[in-house]
Scaffold this motif. Sequence first.
Motif, short mmCIF file in Angstrom:
data_model
loop_
_atom_site.label_atom_id
_atom_site.label_comp_id
_atom_site.label_asym_id
_atom_site.label_seq_id
_atom_site.Cartn_x
_atom_site.Cartn_y
_atom_site.Cartn_z
N VAL A 120 -35.15 -37.57 28.77
CA VAL A 120 -34.77 -37.13 30.12
C VAL A 120 -34.63 -38.34 31.04
CG1 VAL A 120 -35.50 -35.78 32.14
CG2 VAL A 120 -35.77 -34.82 29.84
N ALA A 121 -35.52 -39.31 30.92
CA ALA A 121 -35.41 -40.52 31.74
C ALA A 121 -34.10 -41.24 31.43
CB ALA A 121 -36.60 -41.44 31.49
N PHE A 122 -33.75 -41.35 30.16
CA PHE A 122 -32.51 -41.99 29.75
C PHE A 122 -31.30 -41.24 30.34
CE2 PHE A 122 -28.98 -42.15 26.70
CZ PHE A 122 -28.71 -43.50 26.69
N ILE A 123 -31.33 -39.92 30.26
CA ILE A 123 -30.24 -39.10 30.80
C ILE A 123 -30.08 -39.34 32.30
CG2 ILE A 123 -29.48 -36.72 31.27
CD1 ILE A 123 -31.04 -35.97 28.62
N ARG A 124 -31.20 -39.32 33.02
CA ARG A 124 -31.13 -39.51 34.48
C ARG A 124 -30.56 -40.86 34.86
NH1 ARG A 124 -35.99 -38.33 38.04
NH2 ARG A 124 -34.33 -38.31 39.56
N VAL A 127 -25.65 -44.05 36.92
CA VAL A 127 -24.63 -45.10 36.89
C VAL A 127 -23.27 -44.57 36.47
CG1 VAL A 127 -26.29 -46.98 36.59
CG2 VAL A 127 -25.24 -45.93 34.57
N GLY A 128 -23.15 -43.25 36.40
CA GLY A 128 -21.85 -42.63 36.19
C GLY A 128 -21.44 -42.42 34.75
N VAL A 129 -22.38 -42.48 33.81
CA VAL A 129 -22.03 -42.24 32.41
C VAL A 129 -21.87 -40.73 32.20
CG1 VAL A 129 -22.77 -42.51 30.01
CG2 VAL A 129 -23.26 -44.31 31.68
N PRO A 130 -20.75 -40.30 31.63
CA PRO A 130 -20.55 -38.86 31.40
C PRO A 130 -21.56 -38.29 30.41
CG PRO A 130 -18.51 -40.11 31.00
CD PRO A 130 -19.61 -41.10 31.21
N LEU A 131 -21.88 -37.02 30.59
CA LEU A 131 -22.85 -36.38 29.69
C LEU A 131 -22.39 -36.40 28.24
CD1 LEU A 131 -24.07 -33.32 31.81
CD2 LEU A 131 -25.38 -35.35 31.14
N SER A 132 -21.08 -36.36 27.99
CA SER A 132 -20.59 -36.41 26.62
C SER A 132 -20.95 -37.74 25.96
CB SER A 132 -19.08 -36.18 26.57
OG SER A 132 -18.40 -37.15 27.35
N ASP A 133 -20.87 -38.85 26.70
CA ASP A 133 -21.27 -40.16 26.17
C ASP A 133 -22.78 -40.23 25.97
OD1 ASP A 133 -18.60 -40.83 26.34
OD2 ASP A 133 -18.85 -42.32 27.93
N GLY A 164 -25.44 -50.70 21.22
CA GLY A 164 -24.16 -49.99 21.13
C GLY A 164 -23.53 -49.74 22.49
N TRP A 165 -24.34 -49.68 23.51
CA TRP A 165 -23.83 -49.41 24.87
C TRP A 165 -23.55 -50.68 25.66
CZ3 TRP A 165 -25.74 -45.02 28.43
CH2 TRP A 165 -25.35 -43.79 27.90
N ARG A 166 -23.96 -51.82 25.16
CA ARG A 166 -23.87 -53.06 25.94
C ARG A 166 -22.46 -53.31 26.47
NH1 ARG A 166 -26.68 -57.08 27.52
NH2 ARG A 166 -28.52 -56.53 26.37
N ALA A 167 -21.44 -53.24 25.64
CA ALA A 167 -20.07 -53.52 26.08
C ALA A 167 -19.62 -52.53 27.15
CB ALA A 167 -19.11 -53.51 24.89
N LYS A 168 -19.92 -51.25 26.94
CA LYS A 168 -19.55 -50.23 27.94
C LYS A 168 -20.24 -50.48 29.28
CE LYS A 168 -18.54 -46.32 24.93
NZ LYS A 168 -18.89 -44.94 24.61
N LEU A 169 -21.52 -50.82 29.20
CA LEU A 169 -22.27 -51.07 30.43
C LEU A 169 -21.77 -52.33 31.13
CD1 LEU A 169 -25.88 -50.10 29.33
CD2 LEU A 169 -24.34 -48.81 30.82
#
Length: 160
Positions: free
Chosen positions: A50-54, A59-65, A90-95
């Motif tokens: 839940v903390a990760f989701i929040r 920061v605007g990451v879609p729920l699907s991602d 895995g998220w580093r480049a997107k972030l």
Amino acid sequence: MQETLTIGDLSARSGVAASALRYYERLGLIRAGRTGGNQRRYERAELRRVAFIRIAQQVGVPLSDIRAALDSLPDARTPTATDWARLSAGWRAKLDERIDLLTRLRDDLSGCIGCGCLSLQRCALYNPDDTLAAEGPGPRLMQPGRPAPAQPPVRPRRRG
């Protein structure tokens, strides 16, 4: 056996409304067991999810991602620091792209606040003659991966 949390407990500990937790569960972002009376019970590890989701949503990451990322975590056990590090890598480049876009938005728009575009000669978002339409719809100058636009030369104002 590890103590589980009711939906009220999880809501209070995470700061997320119970209705949002039920929505996250419906989307498969978090999981709950059920009691004999069909009440939800959450493992404490769901607090991290839940903390990760929040944070990701803030920061605007879609729920699907977010779901795709959480689906990469193990189902049969509580994720370890290594599991979370793999997800993070895995998220580093997107972030990094998102940070770059937000930085450019902050820097390019700081002069626009309240300007009413009275100075199109210096506007970082100005697209003379709509030349970028051939590249496709949307804010072409701010697309991720596109170099920051060069500032057009300042033209002297006419006095009249």
